[in-house]
Design a protein around this motif. Structure first.
Motif, PDB file in Angstrom:
ATOM      1  N   GLN A   1      36.517   4.163  -2.885  1.00 50.83           N
ATOM      2  CA  GLN A   1      35.264   3.943  -3.607  1.00 50.83           C
ATOM      3  C   GLN A   1      34.141   3.552  -2.645  1.00 50.83           C
ATOM      4  O   GLN A   1      32.993   3.968  -2.822  1.00 50.83           O
ATOM      5  CB  GLN A   1      35.446   2.869  -4.687  1.00 50.83           C
ATOM      6  N   ARG A   2      34.439   2.738  -1.639  1.00 48.43           N
ATOM      7  CA  ARG A   2      33.437   2.336  -0.651  1.00 48.43           C
ATOM      8  C   ARG A   2      32.943   3.555   0.118  1.00 48.43           C
ATOM      9  O   ARG A   2      31.754   3.716   0.358  1.00 48.43           O
ATOM     10  CB  ARG A   2      34.034   1.284   0.304  1.00 48.43           C
ATOM     11  N   GLU A   3      33.861   4.446   0.504  1.00 51.14           N
ATOM     12  CA  GLU A   3      33.468   5.653   1.222  1.00 51.14           C
ATOM     13  C   GLU A   3      32.572   6.529   0.357  1.00 51.14           C
ATOM     14  O   GLU A   3      31.568   7.067   0.840  1.00 51.14           O
ATOM     15  CB  GLU A   3      34.714   6.429   1.673  1.00 51.14           C
ATOM     16  N   ARG A   4      32.917   6.657  -0.918  1.00 50.84           N
ATOM     17  CA  ARG A   4      32.077   7.453  -1.835  1.00 50.84           C
ATOM     18  C   ARG A   4      30.708   6.807  -2.008  1.00 50.84           C
ATOM     19  O   ARG A   4      29.685   7.492  -2.043  1.00 50.84           O
ATOM     20  CB  ARG A   4      32.764   7.595  -3.190  1.00 50.84           C
ATOM     21  N   LEU A   5      30.671   5.484  -2.139  1.00 49.65           N
ATOM     22  CA  LEU A   5      29.403   4.777  -2.303  1.00 49.65           C
ATOM     23  C   LEU A   5      28.525   4.954  -1.063  1.00 49.65           C
ATOM     24  O   LEU A   5      27.315   5.203  -1.183  1.00 49.65           O
ATOM     25  CB  LEU A   5      29.655   3.292  -2.578  1.00 49.65           C
ATOM     26  N   ASP A   6      29.127   4.855   0.119  1.00 47.84           N
ATOM     27  CA  ASP A   6      28.369   5.076   1.353  1.00 47.84           C
ATOM     28  C   ASP A   6      27.802   6.495   1.399  1.00 47.84           C
ATOM     29  O   ASP A   6      26.651   6.709   1.796  1.00 47.84           O
ATOM     30  CB  ASP A   6      29.250   4.828   2.587  1.00 47.84           C
TER      31      ASP A   6
END
Length: 164
Positions: A126-131
């Protein structure tokens, strides 16, 4: 402990738990007794899988009364047998202990560790997608500003062209 439809019966087992369940079922299937009150057979066999879950969960069925057991229910049935489940592999099989038994810390921490690992992996994803979304949003803002500049320039050129 008859089969039931409560939240425990729909508990999905992890791949690690399913592997352990399969091995344990192969070793102990002749010791299993159907829990249906009208049936006392020991003929419980595999009966397909639920394919709409991840990972797919095996099902088991009594060949006498056709009672169907979920993987979680079978795990509980096997955990209630007298012989400890760890004798076959030398490691503790992650089964749910009976409610009145002393909790074995090693047997209960593995599913918790698997859950935490799963949650941490999901958070990382999720963090990678948000970035990635943040980068795309910044690019969109930059393109909007460029478009506004281009539109302003077009208006200026049209005004200049009209004045000639």
């Amino acid at each position: 402990m008859p089969p039931n439809n409560d939240s425990q019966s729909t508990h999905l087992l992890t791949t690690h738990e399913l592997d352990a369940l399969s091995k344990l079922f192969d070793v102990k299937k002749k010791q299993l007794v159907c829990n249906n009150a009208q049936c006392s057979t020991s003929a419980i066999c595999r009966h397909g899988t639920t394919k709409n879950t991840s990972p797919p969960q095996p099902q088991f069925r009594c060949t006498n009364c056709t009672t169907v057991y979920t993987a979680h229910q079978m795990q509980q049935l096997l955990s209630h047998l007298n012989v400890p489940p760890q004798h076959h592999t030398g490691t503790i099989t992650p089964t749910l202990p009976p409610h009145d038994a002393n909790m074995n810390l090693e047997a209960t921490t593995q599913p918790f560790t698997d859950f935490i690992t799963h949650v941490m992996n999901e958070l990382k994803t999720q963090r990678e997608r948000l970035d990635q979304h943040d980068m795309m949003y910044a690019e969109i803002q930059h393109l909007k500003a460029d478009l506004q500049t281009a539109n302003d320039h077009i208006v200026d050129l049209e005004d200049t062209n009209r004045q000639r």
